[in-house]
Design an enzyme around this catalytic site. Structure first.
Site, PDB file in Angstrom:
ATOM      1  N   ASN A 147      -2.307  -2.588   4.349  1.00 32.72           N
ATOM      2  CA  ASN A 147      -1.348  -1.492   4.460  1.00 32.72           C
ATOM      3  C   ASN A 147      -1.698  -0.662   5.680  1.00 32.72           C
ATOM      4  O   ASN A 147      -2.830  -0.174   5.799  1.00 32.72           O
ATOM      5  CB  ASN A 147      -1.418  -0.606   3.211  1.00 32.72           C
ATOM      6  CG  ASN A 147      -0.310   0.416   3.192  1.00 32.72           C
ATOM      7  OD1 ASN A 147       0.852   0.070   2.990  1.00 32.72           O
ATOM      8  ND2 ASN A 147      -0.640   1.664   3.445  1.00 32.72           N
ATOM      9  N   GLU A 148      -0.737  -0.523   6.573  1.00 31.51           N
ATOM     10  CA  GLU A 148      -0.922   0.350   7.738  1.00 31.51           C
ATOM     11  C   GLU A 148      -2.329   0.245   8.332  1.00 31.51           C
ATOM     12  O   GLU A 148      -3.083   1.218   8.363  1.00 31.51           O
ATOM     13  CB  GLU A 148      -0.583   1.798   7.373  1.00 31.51           C
ATOM     14  CG  GLU A 148       0.878   1.971   7.007  1.00 31.51           C
ATOM     15  CD  GLU A 148       1.309   3.436   6.872  1.00 31.51           C
ATOM     16  OE1 GLU A 148       0.438   4.296   6.641  1.00 31.51           O
ATOM     17  OE2 GLU A 148       2.512   3.701   7.015  1.00 31.51           O
ATOM     18  N   GLU A 187       8.931   0.824   4.513  1.00 32.75           N
ATOM     19  CA  GLU A 187       8.855   2.061   3.731  1.00 32.75           C
ATOM     20  C   GLU A 187       9.770   3.097   4.351  1.00 32.75           C
ATOM     21  O   GLU A 187       9.943   3.123   5.583  1.00 32.75           O
ATOM     22  CB  GLU A 187       7.435   2.656   3.764  1.00 32.75           C
ATOM     23  CG  GLU A 187       6.375   1.875   3.053  1.00 32.75           C
ATOM     24  CD  GLU A 187       5.006   2.573   3.155  1.00 32.75           C
ATOM     25  OE1 GLU A 187       4.951   3.797   3.393  1.00 32.75           O
ATOM     26  OE2 GLU A 187       4.000   1.868   3.011  1.00 32.75           O
ATOM     27  N   GLU A 194      -0.024  11.771  -3.908  1.00 33.64           N
ATOM     28  CA  GLU A 194       1.380  11.575  -3.530  1.00 33.64           C
ATOM     29  C   GLU A 194       2.350  11.906  -4.659  1.00 33.64           C
ATOM     30  O   GLU A 194       3.468  11.391  -4.707  1.00 33.64           O
ATOM     31  CB  GLU A 194       1.573  10.150  -2.991  1.00 33.64           C
ATOM     32  CG  GLU A 194       0.832  10.015  -1.671  1.00 33.64           C
ATOM     33  CD  GLU A 194       0.887   8.650  -1.031  1.00 33.64           C
ATOM     34  OE1 GLU A 194       0.877   7.650  -1.773  1.00 33.64           O
ATOM     35  OE2 GLU A 194       0.916   8.594   0.210  1.00 33.64           O
TER      36      GLU A 194
HETATM   37  C1  GLA Z   1       2.341   5.482   4.306  1.00 31.47           C
HETATM   38  C2  GLA Z   1       1.642   4.560   3.335  1.00 31.47           C
HETATM   39  C3  GLA Z   1       2.090   4.704   1.925  1.00 31.47           C
HETATM   40  C4  GLA Z   1       2.325   6.148   1.566  1.00 31.47           C
HETATM   41  C5  GLA Z   1       3.323   6.728   2.551  1.00 31.47           C
HETATM   42  C6  GLA Z   1       3.699   8.152   2.245  1.00 31.47           C
HETATM   43  O1  GLA Z   1       3.394   4.949   4.955  1.00 31.47           O
HETATM   44  O2  GLA Z   1       1.740   3.217   3.702  1.00 31.47           O
HETATM   45  O3  GLA Z   1       1.105   4.147   1.076  1.00 31.47           O
HETATM   46  O4  GLA Z   1       1.130   6.838   1.633  1.00 31.47           O
HETATM   47  O5  GLA Z   1       2.741   6.722   3.817  1.00 31.47           O
HETATM   48  O6  GLA Z   1       4.628   8.648   3.190  1.00 31.47           O
END
Ligand code: GLA
Ligand code: ZN
Length: 678
Positions: A157-158, A315, A363
């Site tokens: 993820n990211e 997302e 979150e």
């Molecule tokens: C990122 C992450 C998610 C979440 C979003 C919230 O894009 O990948 O897991 O934390 O931010 O905006």
């Protein structure tokens, strides 16, 4: 021309859904999971990203896997006609791992090792971490390889950050040794005699740090390149078992716009499909046109990562985004418009973070499809469902491309070099500058591809490359060939200053582009924030600010000149007729109105065709996707008031099925999509 195949073959529709974290709700699964499925179908969702942060739920103790809950979720998705965008969990790891193997924890730039916590907090080199990731990814792929719900892979993820641990330092040294061969070559490339920095042994090389070596730009550049290579290598390590066990499943990792820490054009090599997380800072007023054009650029950039293939908006928030300074709600209608903007620029998905709002922790106030209240009776849910409805009408658009005759260059390595450059202005604003050039095309409804220095130019009529400060080997020759062959190239101030190790070109700027551009840039003046100069171009005066390059003609002709200061009367806009093409140079940072007018002239002489043959009202944009036979046109109004515009012959409105033509009204935050045979 044909369509690209579906990203997930068993779901040949636009994908709609997003991050789904049923593992957070295991204690209430009998009620919540069932309700999730009912609500997801009601909202028109068909693809759920699962397991992104589920490592501890999947491997509660070292080597003991528990797939029972994920089996149930996968079965549930399949039973309900949905697919899983299945994640590998490397973005966050169980505490037992950090406890037993501290080497997996990331070391900061100050050489202090992090404690366990947060996420994205691991070393990319650590053999233990790589072994654990390989093991769990292998187990996941084995477990679900034949499961009907397995759609594709969402790797980690990211990806982001960097690690400065001893293992990473060793790897960095090996990278440098391979690149330069000898210390002498490295010292030359780094201009290391400056401040007595000549390296006399490879072991003296260390990653840059603000309380150590941060002043040697070539070292910083190499560290950034190395970090990108680390992510490519780590991603290849993550994907090796996936590719071996599920060779027909596509792989992506979610990107973050222009995140500066990784050269995404290079990371693109490690994935099959590009995807990104889109979180605009909507102001909900007239500034939305600026936000919308910036996001048009970011969407086009994501499309560019895999050379124009349909990408994924992995997302987005259906409402507020909890980490923004002001967590604004999306205005009524806004959600549909912003979601369809992604589709309009070439995404084949609208996905959210997240499906159900978490009950606790970081979150819990982030926008989600299903709120804490828990039902479909919310404004946000209805907006999401309206996107679901709209997407169902766009089956024929899935897989189509966004054709572009214009390329705008946004280059990560160039950005790194500019950010480090220590001269002109301390903030030279590369990204903003590129976006302002892009904006002139966005306002006209002229499609642009976003590419980096390394891409092929020959398929474009016009290539715009603002502030191309660093010219890596071979780039100037490529630009020269493009212009000679009849292309139009537009460059600006701060072009052609350094080579790929940040050594200034000798013999005058813009270095190896001097001949193509037909100019010599002798000096560059920087202006205080409130200082202005002006230039006159085609009889009109435009304000200039920040940077004014002082240019001599060496074959080019002047199209406009400075108005003030000691360089008044000197060329500020030039064109060089070179071979069969033209090379333009804009010597100063201008107001947007200049760029709008300048590119309008380029549009006319290069015969660029806007999507609609009309003036788009303020805040409106238009894009086109095509399969070569049918064009689908998206007309969007990002302004908070209704706008009238002339769509000419029009076509069939894909939402209503009715014919649409001539002057139409687009309500505030309205969007219309129509199709017509070519
Ligand atoms: C990122 C992450 C998610 C979440 C979003 C919230 O894009 O990948 O897991 O934390 O931010 O905006
Ligand atoms: Zn490390």
């Amino acid at each position: 021309m044909k369509k690209y195949p579906p990203i997930i073959p068993q779901m040949p529709h636009m994908l709609h859904g997003g991050d789904y974290n049923p593992d957070q709700w295991r204690a209430m699964k009998d009620t919540i999971w069932k309700e999730d499925m009912r609500l997801a179908k009601l909202a028109g969702c068909n693809a759920m990203s699962i397991g992104i942060f589920s490592w501890v739920a999947l491997e509660p103790e070292e080597g003991r896997y528990d797939f029972s809950w994920m089996d149930e979720v996968m079965d549930m998705l399949a039973e309900n006609g949905m697919v899983a965008v299945l994640a590998t969990p490397s973005g966050a790891r169980p505490a037992w791992m950090s406890q037993k193997y501290p080497e997996v924890l990331r070391v900061q730039e100050n050489r202090v090792r992090n404690l366990h916590g947060g996420r994205h907090n691991h070393c990319l080199t650590s053999p233990v971490y790589r072994e654990k990731v390989t093991a769990i990814n292998t187990a996941l792929a084995q477990r679900y390889k034949d499961h009907p719900a397995l759609g594709m892979w969402h790797v980690s993820n990211e990806y982001g950050g960097e690690c400065h641990c001893p293992l990473c330092q060793e790897r960095f040294r090996a990278y440098l040794q391979k690149k330069y061969g000898t210390l002498d070559a490295l010292n030359q490339a780094y201009w290391s005699a400056f401040w007595s920095k000549t390296y006399t042994d490879w072991s003296q090389l260390e990653s840059p740090s603000s309380h150590g070596e941060r002043s040697m730009h070539a070292l910083v550049l190499d560290w950034k390149r190395f970090t990108t290579e680390q992510f490519v290598d780590f991603m290849n390590c993550e994907t090796a078992p996936l590719r071996a066990i599920t060779p027909d499943k596509k792989i992506t990792t979610n990107l973050m716009g222009t995140y500066p820490g990784i050269n995404y054009f290079r990371l693109g090599d490690a994935m099959d499909v590009a995807s990104w997380d889109c979180y605009p800072l909507w102001r909900n007023n007239m500034d939305d046109a600026l936000v919308a054009s910036r996001h048009g650029f970011l969407h086009d950039l994501c499309r560019g990562i895999k050379d124009g293939r349909p990408y994924m908006m992995m997302e987005s928030s259906p409402s507020a985004t909890n980490w923004q300074p002001v967590c604004k709600l999306r205005r009524p209608g806004g959600h549909k418009l912003y979601s369809l903007q992604a589709i309009a620029h070439g995404s084949d998905t609208v996905q959210y973070f997240q499906f159900r709002k978490s009950r606790g922790s970081f979150e819990k106030f982030h926008g989600a499809v299903v709120d804490h209240e828990g039902s479909e009776n919310t404004r946000v849910f209805r907006e999401v469902a309206s996107v679901g409805e709209a997407l169902k009408k766009l089956d024929d658009v899935r897989g189509t491309i966004v054709p572009a005759d214009v390329a705008v260059v946004y280059d990560w390595e160039n950005r790194w070099a500019i950010d480090e450059s220590k001269g002109m202005l301390q903030e030279n604003n590369y990204e903003e500058t590129v976006v302002s050039h892009y904006r002139a095309f966005w306002k006209r409804g002229i499609a642009c591809d976003i590419i980096d220095e390394t891409k092929d130019l020959s398929r474009y009529k016009v290539v715009v490359a603002p502030m191309l400060y660093m010219l890596r080997a071979g780039i100037a020759e490529k630009v020269e060939a493009f212009v000679k062959a009849g292309g139009t190239f537009v460059a600006s101030y701060m072009t052609g200053y350094v080579d790929d190790t940040d050594l200034c070109f000798l013999g005058g700027f813009p270095g190896p582009l001097k001949e193509t551009l037909g100019i010599w840039c002798e000096e560059i003046d920087a202006l205080y924030p409130d200082e202005r100069n002006a230039l006159t171009y085609q009889g009109k005066r435009y304000e200039v600010r920040d940077l004014c390059e002082i240019v001599h003609l060496r074959g080019a002709e002047s199209l406009g000149s400075y108005e003030e200061d000691f360089y008044a009367g000197m060329p500020a806009v030039t064109v060089n007729h070179y071979g069969a093409g033209k090379a333009y140079f804009i010597a100063a940072r201008t107001e947007q109105a200049f760029l709008d007018d300048f590119y309008r002239a380029i549009e006319a002489e290069s015969a660029l065709t806007p999507v609609l043959d009309c003036e788009l009202p303020e805040g409106c944009s238009a894009t086109r996707r095509t399969d070569g036979e049918t064009d689908t046109i998206f007309v969007m109004n990002f302004s908070p008031i209704g706008r009238m515009l002339d769509i000419g012959e029009g076509g069939t409105d894909l939402e209503t099925g009715k014919e649409l033509s001539g002057i139409i009204e687009l309500p505030a935050r309205g969007v219309r999509i129509f199709a017509r045979k070519k």
